[in-house]
Enzyme design. Structure first.
Site, PDB file in Angstrom:
ATOM      1  N   ASP A 191      -7.441  -4.845   1.058  1.00 32.47           N
ATOM      2  CA  ASP A 191      -8.122  -5.634   0.025  1.00 32.47           C
ATOM      3  C   ASP A 191      -7.858  -7.124   0.246  1.00 32.47           C
ATOM      4  O   ASP A 191      -8.760  -7.946   0.125  1.00 32.47           O
ATOM      5  CB  ASP A 191      -7.645  -5.206  -1.371  1.00 32.47           C
ATOM      6  CG  ASP A 191      -7.977  -3.760  -1.667  1.00 32.47           C
ATOM      7  OD1 ASP A 191      -9.157  -3.394  -1.534  1.00 32.47           O
ATOM      8  OD2 ASP A 191      -7.062  -2.999  -2.014  1.00 32.47           O
ATOM      9  N   HIS A 203       0.870  -1.185   0.000  1.00 32.38           N
ATOM     10  CA  HIS A 203       0.000   0.000   0.000  1.00 32.38           C
ATOM     11  C   HIS A 203       0.899   1.225   0.000  1.00 32.38           C
ATOM     12  O   HIS A 203       1.826   1.308   0.808  1.00 32.38           O
ATOM     13  CB  HIS A 203      -0.901  -0.005   1.237  1.00 32.38           C
ATOM     14  CG  HIS A 203      -2.047   0.930   1.144  1.00 32.38           C
ATOM     15  ND1 HIS A 203      -1.884   2.300   1.170  1.00 32.38           N
ATOM     16  CD2 HIS A 203      -3.369   0.706   1.014  1.00 32.38           C
ATOM     17  CE1 HIS A 203      -3.071   2.876   1.065  1.00 32.38           C
ATOM     18  NE2 HIS A 203      -3.992   1.931   0.965  1.00 32.38           N
TER      19      HIS A 203
END
Length: 186
Positions: A130, A86
């Protein structure tokens, strides 16, 4: 659903409700600043979330997880692939870390947790939110696409908070743009 599954779902709802001024939250704030009704504001947030580069990352992460768990034609675990890494969390997404930690006592989560550990050993490929939502769906044996539905439900609460804050501010969001290209001959 009782026990760890219930607490896991509750934690996911809280952890996914807001994430600074991401593209869906900014979209919601822009639409709210026009005085649009809350259903329209939520539709704007859902429209932004439906994009491949936002909510679509959950689906891509789930495909990688399932392929890795099945071992057939599994894509390599790589930094910044949907579900892995990320840009805001170079040392790992704390939302994912907490959800995966909460799954650790669940025997049915062993496969996704082993995959998460393998990914975490690759710098920049640590599991992100996710991955965690897809892992949660798989570990709890939820219906297909439950992870993205959970994400949208959680974000809806956050979007309503953004809309209320924007309404209280009273200002319309109107970013400016300046052309920096060249003018051709007429």
């Amino acid at each position: 659903m009782d026990g760890p599954g219930k607490e896991l779902l509750r934690a996911a709802l809280v952890l996914m409700a807001d994430h600074e001024l991401n593209n869906s939250a900014f979209t919601v704030r822009c639409v709210a600043s026009t005085g649009a009704a809350l259903p329209a504001v939520l539709c704007a947030g859902l429209a932004a979330l439906s994009g491949r580069e936002h909510g679509g990352h959950y689906l891509l992460a789930k495909e990688v997880i399932v392929a890795q768990l099945n071992g057939a034609d599994a894509p390599a675990l790589q930094p910044m692939r949907p579900g892995f890494g990320h840009p805001l969390y170079p040392h790992g997404d704390p939302r994912a870390a907490l959800l995966l930690q909460m799954m650790s006592p669940m025997p049915q989560a062993a496969g996704v947790l082993a995959l998460a550990a393998r990914a975490a050993a690759i710098e920049g490929a640590e599991p992100n939110s996710d991955f965690a939502l897809a892992a949660l769906e798989l570990a709890l044996d939820l219906p297909p696409h439950s992870g993205i539905v959970l994400f949208a439900l959680a974000r809806s609460a956050g979007w309503l908070a953004h809309a209320a804050e924007q309404a209280a501010d009273g200002g319309m969001i109107r970013p400016r743009a300046r052309y920096i290209g060249e003018f051709g001959a007429a």
